[in-house]
Design an enzyme around this catalytic site. Structure first.
Site, PDB file in Angstrom:
ATOM      1  N   LYS A  98      32.219 -24.430  -6.201  1.00  0.00           N
ATOM      2  CA  LYS A  98      32.921 -23.637  -5.179  1.00  0.00           C
ATOM      3  C   LYS A  98      32.395 -23.956  -3.779  1.00  0.00           C
ATOM      4  O   LYS A  98      32.822 -23.371  -2.793  1.00  0.00           O
ATOM      5  CB  LYS A  98      32.743 -22.141  -5.471  1.00  0.00           C
ATOM      6  CG  LYS A  98      33.420 -21.704  -6.776  1.00  0.00           C
ATOM      7  CD  LYS A  98      33.315 -20.207  -6.969  1.00  0.00           C
ATOM      8  CE  LYS A  98      33.513 -19.775  -8.390  1.00  0.00           C
ATOM      9  NZ  LYS A  98      34.911 -19.634  -8.793  1.00  0.00           N
ATOM     10  N   GLN A 151      30.933 -16.279  -4.777  1.00  0.00           N
ATOM     11  CA  GLN A 151      31.898 -16.298  -3.660  1.00  0.00           C
ATOM     12  C   GLN A 151      31.229 -16.231  -2.292  1.00  0.00           C
ATOM     13  O   GLN A 151      31.908 -16.389  -1.274  1.00  0.00           O
ATOM     14  CB  GLN A 151      32.887 -15.129  -3.797  1.00  0.00           C
ATOM     15  CG  GLN A 151      33.774 -15.210  -5.032  1.00  0.00           C
ATOM     16  CD  GLN A 151      34.719 -16.415  -5.014  1.00  0.00           C
ATOM     17  OE1 GLN A 151      35.026 -16.982  -3.972  1.00  0.00           O
ATOM     18  NE2 GLN A 151      35.171 -16.811  -6.190  1.00  0.00           N
ATOM     19  N   ASP A 207      25.431 -11.866  -7.809  1.00  0.00           N
ATOM     20  CA  ASP A 207      26.371 -12.917  -8.150  1.00  0.00           C
ATOM     21  C   ASP A 207      26.910 -13.471  -6.828  1.00  0.00           C
ATOM     22  O   ASP A 207      27.730 -12.827  -6.157  1.00  0.00           O
ATOM     23  CB  ASP A 207      27.492 -12.326  -9.018  1.00  0.00           C
ATOM     24  CG  ASP A 207      28.634 -13.305  -9.243  1.00  0.00           C
ATOM     25  OD1 ASP A 207      28.633 -14.384  -8.629  1.00  0.00           O
ATOM     26  OD2 ASP A 207      29.538 -12.960 -10.030  1.00  0.00           O
ATOM     27  N   HIS A 211      33.322  -9.852 -11.588  1.00  0.00           N
ATOM     28  CA  HIS A 211      33.973 -10.905 -12.367  1.00  0.00           C
ATOM     29  C   HIS A 211      33.558 -10.708 -13.823  1.00  0.00           C
ATOM     30  O   HIS A 211      32.448 -10.225 -14.092  1.00  0.00           O
ATOM     31  CB  HIS A 211      33.453 -12.252 -11.850  1.00  0.00           C
ATOM     32  CG  HIS A 211      34.143 -13.447 -12.390  1.00  0.00           C
ATOM     33  ND1 HIS A 211      33.851 -13.980 -13.619  1.00  0.00           N
ATOM     34  CD2 HIS A 211      35.107 -14.239 -11.864  1.00  0.00           C
ATOM     35  CE1 HIS A 211      34.593 -15.052 -13.826  1.00  0.00           C
ATOM     36  NE2 HIS A 211      35.374 -15.229 -12.773  1.00  0.00           N
ATOM     37  N   CYS A 219      40.067 -12.814 -13.540  1.00  0.00           N
ATOM     38  CA  CYS A 219      38.857 -12.480 -14.328  1.00  0.00           C
ATOM     39  C   CYS A 219      38.214 -11.181 -13.845  1.00  0.00           C
ATOM     40  O   CYS A 219      36.984 -11.032 -13.901  1.00  0.00           O
ATOM     41  CB  CYS A 219      37.824 -13.605 -14.308  1.00  0.00           C
ATOM     42  SG  CYS A 219      38.397 -15.084 -15.114  1.00  0.00           S
TER      43      CYS A 219
HETATM   44  N1  PMP Z   1      31.463 -14.590 -10.316  1.00  0.00           N
HETATM   45  C1  PMP Z   1      32.410 -14.646  -9.369  1.00  0.00           C
HETATM   46  C2  PMP Z   1      32.443 -13.594  -8.302  1.00  0.00           C
HETATM   47  C3  PMP Z   1      33.332 -15.690  -9.386  1.00  0.00           C
HETATM   48  O1  PMP Z   1      34.276 -15.753  -8.447  1.00  0.00           O
HETATM   49  C4  PMP Z   1      33.263 -16.666 -10.403  1.00  0.00           C
HETATM   50  C5  PMP Z   1      34.266 -17.803 -10.480  1.00  0.00           C
HETATM   51  N2  PMP Z   1      35.589 -17.421 -10.314  1.00  0.00           N
HETATM   52  C6  PMP Z   1      32.250 -16.555 -11.356  1.00  0.00           C
HETATM   53  C7  PMP Z   1      31.366 -15.506 -11.281  1.00  0.00           C
HETATM   54  C8  PMP Z   1      32.088 -17.557 -12.464  1.00  0.00           C
HETATM   55  O2  PMP Z   1      31.763 -18.799 -11.923  1.00  0.00           O
HETATM   56  P1  PMP Z   1      31.723 -20.105 -12.850  1.00  0.00           P
HETATM   57  O3  PMP Z   1      33.019 -20.132 -13.586  1.00  0.00           O
HETATM   58  O4  PMP Z   1      31.577 -21.218 -11.863  1.00  0.00           O
HETATM   59  O5  PMP Z   1      30.557 -19.965 -13.757  1.00  0.00           O
END
Ligand code: PMP
Length: 409
Positions: free
Chosen positions: A229, A206, A203, A126, A367
């Protein structure tokens, strides 16, 4: 595997938002990778906090401040237990996964990273697990190195082992990819990195909502995730870090709460976890996050994982029958994220028609622009499922995709 103990109707009643019509159709919410819905207990907890105990924490001698502090610290203990960390002071509250990664990248830059170091991330990350490391590389002179991905959307592990070397300072990879659904072999990634004395940040944005996380079993140095999430409120995240490492690192932000003593010449810092928690946190939301974790425990993460796996298999079987559908991310180990395109049709157009039919999916690059570049596509349609979704909803998705194809071909 058939899940016998799962009362889906009762679960859906816990999420009032699901019971509504969108564009004249019952809502089918399949954008769970972006954010999950919240059960009533979490909303009640947030409401109770503001109506009954709202107060600033840690600083007050008065009753409400102590009650709020206790509730806040109970969430920390709950998180510790939830991810099997050794100490509750290894749990740092942040505003989300993004802030957790930025915190680590920033403080490593202050003390640990030298120009000869290498930072290893993957092509499926991401943007929040790419850009902070690019910034770190930029201001330290360290080299950013990328682990490539295969056609199926798996990490090229052979290449990973080749890229790891004595100069690798930190490896940062996602446990589960948000655009491909791939479950990465993070235990193996961590063990290999430790052989060259590199630290590993996982990270878990997910993974934490979909599977049981055990940071001690993984031996992760840092593990980050977001409450929103996981049926919890927005604006709250967790950075887990090993005590010995967090103690070694300098503070991130300066301010109240994170100090021991301040004079006009110099300040000393508080112990963990407060050293990394400057200022007033998102108190009510942290308190309500405990209700979300209690709720997930009640449903059972093992039940959730098994049920979602069943949904994924069902969805893949149905969607595969559509002529001209192309899946992106067909790893052997996958979670309930399906990314696809219809030949000759832009994903955005598919998403628009699905929305007209009451089916909420996400379209675009999610993203993860490097993933889109890897497969030479403008984006995908992403249906991401949660434990409150049903096979009937998958049927609705299937029919809506067919309809979109008919209309757009
Ligand atoms: N890493 C991953 C794999 C994600 O899916 C996301 C959210 N789509 C993020 C980081 C960022 O998370 P947040 O916007 O809650 O900080």
């Amino acid at each position: 595997m058939e899940v016998k103990t799962f009362d889906i109707e009762a679960i859906r009643r816990d999420f009032p938002v699901l019971d509504q019509e969108v564009n004249g159709y019952p809502l089918v919410y399949l954008d769970n990778a972006a954010t999950s819905q919240k059960p009533t207990v979490v909303v009640d907890s947030l409401r109770d906090y503001y109506l009954k105990i709202n107060s600033n924490i840690h600083r007050g001698v008065h009753h409400l401040s102590q009650v709020a502090t206790d509730a806040f610290e109970q969430t920390r203990e709950k998180v510790r237990d939830f991810i099997n960390a050794e100490h509750s002071h290894e749990i740092i509250f942040t505003s989300g996964t993004t802030e957790g990664i930025n915190l680590v990248a920033h403080v490593l830059g202050k003390k640990v990273i030298e120009p000869w170091h290498e930072i290893l991330i993957s092509e499926m990350e991401h943007h929040s697990n790419i850009v902070p490391w690019q910034l770190l590389a930029e201001y330290t002179g360290a080299k950013l190195v990328t682990i490539p991905i295969t056609d199926e959307g798996e990490l090229d592990m052979e290449e990973y082992h080749t890229l790891l070397n004595e100069n690798t300072a930190i490896v940062a990879v996602s446990h589960i990819s948000n655009s491909l659904g791939t479950i990465n072999p993070v235990k193996e990634i961590i063990a290999s990195a430790h052989e060259v004395n590199a630290w590993v940040l996982i990270d878990g944005a997910q993974s934490a909502p979909h599977m049981r996380i055990d940071v001690r079993d993984l031996d992760a140095d840092f593990y980050v995730f977001s409450a929103h999430k996981m049926c919890g409120p927005t604006g709250v995240g967790v950075l887990y870090g090993k005590e010995s490492i967090l103690n070694e690192l300098p503070p991130y932000k300066g301010g109240g709460e994170m100090i021991s003593e301040v004079s006009m010449e110099k300040s000393t810092y508080a112990d963990l976890p407060h050293k990394f928690e400057a200022g007033t946190p998102n108190i009510g939301e942290v308190v309500a996050f405990k209700s979300a974790l209690d709720y997930l425990d009640e449903v059972g993460l093992e039940n959730i994982a098994a049920y979602e796996h069943e949904l994924l298999a069902y969805a893949m079987e149905k969607l595969s029958t559509i002529e001209g559908i192309v899946f992106h991310g067909t790893a052997k180990k996958k979670t309930s994220v399906i990314s696809f395109n219809l030949k000759g049709i832009h994903p955005y157009d598919v998403g628009m028609i699905l929305d007209k039919l009451g089916v909420a999916v996400r379209t675009g690059h999610h993203c993860t622009q490097p993933v889109m570049k890897r497969y030479d596509i403008p984006g995908t349609v992403r249906a991401s499922m949660a434990f409150y979704n049903t096979k009937e909803e998958i049927d609705r998705l299937y029919n809506a995709v067919l309809k979109a194809q008919q209309m757009l071909s």
